[in-house]
Motif scaffolding. Sequence first.
Motif, mmCIF file in Angstrom:
data_model
loop_
_atom_site.group_PDB
_atom_site.id
_atom_site.type_symbol
_atom_site.label_atom_id
_atom_site.label_comp_id
_atom_site.label_asym_id
_atom_site.label_seq_id
_atom_site.Cartn_x
_atom_site.Cartn_y
_atom_site.Cartn_z
ATOM 1 N N UNK A 299 -8.331 31.108 -16.972
ATOM 2 C CA UNK A 299 -6.969 32.030 -17.590
ATOM 3 C C UNK A 299 -5.900 32.011 -16.453
ATOM 4 N N UNK A 300 -6.121 31.747 -15.231
ATOM 5 C CA UNK A 300 -5.428 31.718 -14.250
ATOM 6 C C UNK A 300 -4.423 30.681 -13.265
ATOM 7 N N UNK A 301 -3.928 30.911 -12.553
ATOM 8 C CA UNK A 301 -3.893 29.501 -12.177
ATOM 9 C C UNK A 301 -4.494 29.543 -10.549
ATOM 10 N N UNK A 302 -5.503 28.585 -10.250
ATOM 11 C CA UNK A 302 -6.321 27.965 -8.902
ATOM 12 C C UNK A 302 -6.220 26.510 -9.265
ATOM 13 N N UNK A 303 -7.210 26.476 -8.476
ATOM 14 C CA UNK A 303 -7.317 24.760 -8.198
ATOM 15 C C UNK A 303 -8.869 24.586 -8.315
ATOM 16 N N UNK A 304 -9.023 23.687 -10.515
ATOM 17 C CA UNK A 304 -10.074 24.505 -10.785
ATOM 18 C C UNK A 304 -10.634 22.691 -10.894
ATOM 19 N N UNK A 305 -10.061 21.866 -10.482
ATOM 20 C CA UNK A 305 -10.826 20.934 -9.581
ATOM 21 C C UNK A 305 -11.841 21.066 -8.495
ATOM 22 N N UNK A 306 -11.443 21.831 -7.703
ATOM 23 C CA UNK A 306 -12.101 22.017 -6.712
ATOM 24 C C UNK A 306 -13.712 22.845 -7.005
ATOM 25 N N UNK A 307 -13.351 24.258 -7.895
ATOM 26 C CA UNK A 307 -14.491 25.145 -8.677
ATOM 27 C C UNK A 307 -14.820 24.144 -9.092
ATOM 28 N N UNK A 308 -14.770 22.396 -9.815
ATOM 29 C CA UNK A 308 -15.759 22.099 -10.245
ATOM 30 C C UNK A 308 -16.223 20.766 -9.210
ATOM 31 N N UNK A 309 -15.599 20.571 -8.283
ATOM 32 C CA UNK A 309 -16.431 19.949 -7.243
ATOM 33 C C UNK A 309 -17.262 20.252 -6.785
ATOM 34 N N UNK A 310 -17.262 21.918 -6.695
ATOM 35 C CA UNK A 310 -17.967 23.217 -6.066
ATOM 36 C C UNK A 310 -19.068 23.058 -7.327
ATOM 37 N N UNK A 311 -19.168 23.364 -8.215
ATOM 38 C CA UNK A 311 -20.326 23.567 -8.992
ATOM 39 C C UNK A 311 -20.595 22.656 -9.234
ATOM 40 N N UNK A 312 -20.813 21.058 -9.174
ATOM 41 C CA UNK A 312 -21.475 20.154 -9.930
ATOM 42 C C UNK A 312 -22.554 20.222 -8.113
ATOM 43 N N UNK A 313 -21.993 20.316 -7.002
ATOM 44 C CA UNK A 313 -22.611 19.803 -5.400
ATOM 45 C C UNK A 313 -23.508 21.473 -5.793
ATOM 46 N N UNK A 314 -23.510 22.276 -6.204
ATOM 47 C CA UNK A 314 -24.315 23.130 -6.373
ATOM 48 C C UNK A 314 -25.422 22.892 -7.419
ATOM 49 N N UNK A 315 -24.810 22.334 -8.881
ATOM 50 C CA UNK A 315 -26.502 21.617 -9.810
ATOM 51 C C UNK A 315 -26.779 20.790 -8.963
ATOM 52 N N UNK A 316 -26.420 20.055 -8.247
ATOM 53 C CA UNK A 316 -26.906 18.750 -7.822
ATOM 54 C C UNK A 316 -27.273 19.269 -6.372
ATOM 55 N N UNK A 317 -27.466 20.735 -5.842
ATOM 56 C CA UNK A 317 -28.558 20.457 -4.435
ATOM 57 C C UNK A 317 -29.658 21.484 -4.830
ATOM 58 N N UNK A 318 -29.137 22.546 -5.903
ATOM 59 C CA UNK A 318 -30.451 22.931 -6.481
ATOM 60 C C UNK A 318 -31.336 23.787 -5.462
ATOM 61 N N UNK A 319 -30.548 24.990 -5.103
ATOM 62 C CA UNK A 319 -30.796 25.654 -3.792
ATOM 63 C C UNK A 319 -31.880 26.490 -4.639
#
Length: 444
Positions: free
Chosen positions: A128-148
């Motif tokens: 609900x804020x002004x943010x680059x949601x696409x960047x957030x989603x890209x990093x979310x996918x990276x974190x899920x795939x990395x399975x740290x």
Amino acid sequence: MSAAAADWLPSASVTASGRPVLSAGEVERNLLPLADLEPEENPRLAPLRGCLLALTSHRLIFLHEPSRSARGLPLAAVVHAYPPHRRHSHNPLRSIFSSSSSSSQHHRIRLQISMPPARSEVVAIVVTCKADVDVFFGRLLEAIRARAWEMTPAAAPASGAPVAEGAAPAEDTAIRMPVVGVSGILRMEQESWESAGQNLQDAFQDLNALMSKAKEMMQLAEKMRLKLLTNSSTEPNSNDEEMGSKQDMQDLLLSVGIVSPVTKETAGALYHQQLSLQLADFVRIPLDKAGGMMALVDVYCLFNRARGTELISPEDLLQACSLWEKVDVPVMLRKFDSGVKVIQTKTHSDEEVFARILSLAQKPDALQKGISPSDAAFTLGIAPALAKEHLLNAENKGLLCRDVSPDGFRFFINLFNDIDDQNIYTQKPNGLYHAWISVAVASQ
């Protein structure tokens, strides 16, 4: 609704300044200043409203800042993440007078998650804020795939305890075998130090290797610090030299690093706010060791050394400190009359410092020769420059008198406070003036 109400998610710990506590090996990836979590199919699950959303390598942490409560959604539970889509408000009057980038639009990121016991839910992250949601989603996918979370080193289990499935490769099984007898302890210590030596050798191959190994080095330092603390508490009969070396090593490791420093890349518009909170958490241990007060320049050096390659400017540090006035943290920025800026705990008491200075100034040698900033620094356990500020502050309070000579500043106890207002020619028989006269006569 506070994060404490969403008991269907695991709770997350929060630091004294209100930042999420990260587990071993966990690193922040992105921050969103305002987000909701809404269950889409199960009305029995309570939503989360108005939370700071922190994406880490292990979790999605929803922090409700007013109540300082947090809930964490493990990324291991995310089965699938759907790309964000924009949803518009259906209020025609509001949409007429709203621009395309106004708050009448928000983004939804739908997540399919696996909840125990073996049930599937669909939830939505509503930005609900002004943010680059696409960047957030890209990093979310990276974190899920990395399975740290699967690569985080696991602690050695107790004897007979099973090893978590998928967490221990075949070659590491020997390290996590039950430790039996002295030979088992020696074997485990040998393997631990061999692994540490290999990390050090790899880290110093070249600059790129050093950068890639930075987080591992910080984790290794933390393990060594904990080991030193454990040994210190279990070996009360250690000699002074050994205890001193352990203390020196512990002091060094305390300042080695912050595994997940706040950066402009991860925090975005929240950079200075989150930097101020992380700084408030960081300075608590150095302040306790320094007596509750440190010069701002000393904090700057310690904090930058702990951040490794993510250095900050003096302006960033000063701006972060100035934000402490708006949040509830146990530290504050203070400026002396001379212009020197320090960071101190809110429980720091000038009266206690004055009492120790006055006790020093009333000693026979000090009554005759006075005290220097170096003398006060030795007594207070602080730097001479900061001790001088305390002496000048005591002078402003009328507790000391200053003498300036070619040898520098020297401070004496203020004898004028001991004069009887009713009879200025009569000295008190047991006052400071009488003690000063006795010392002066004895020195002749």
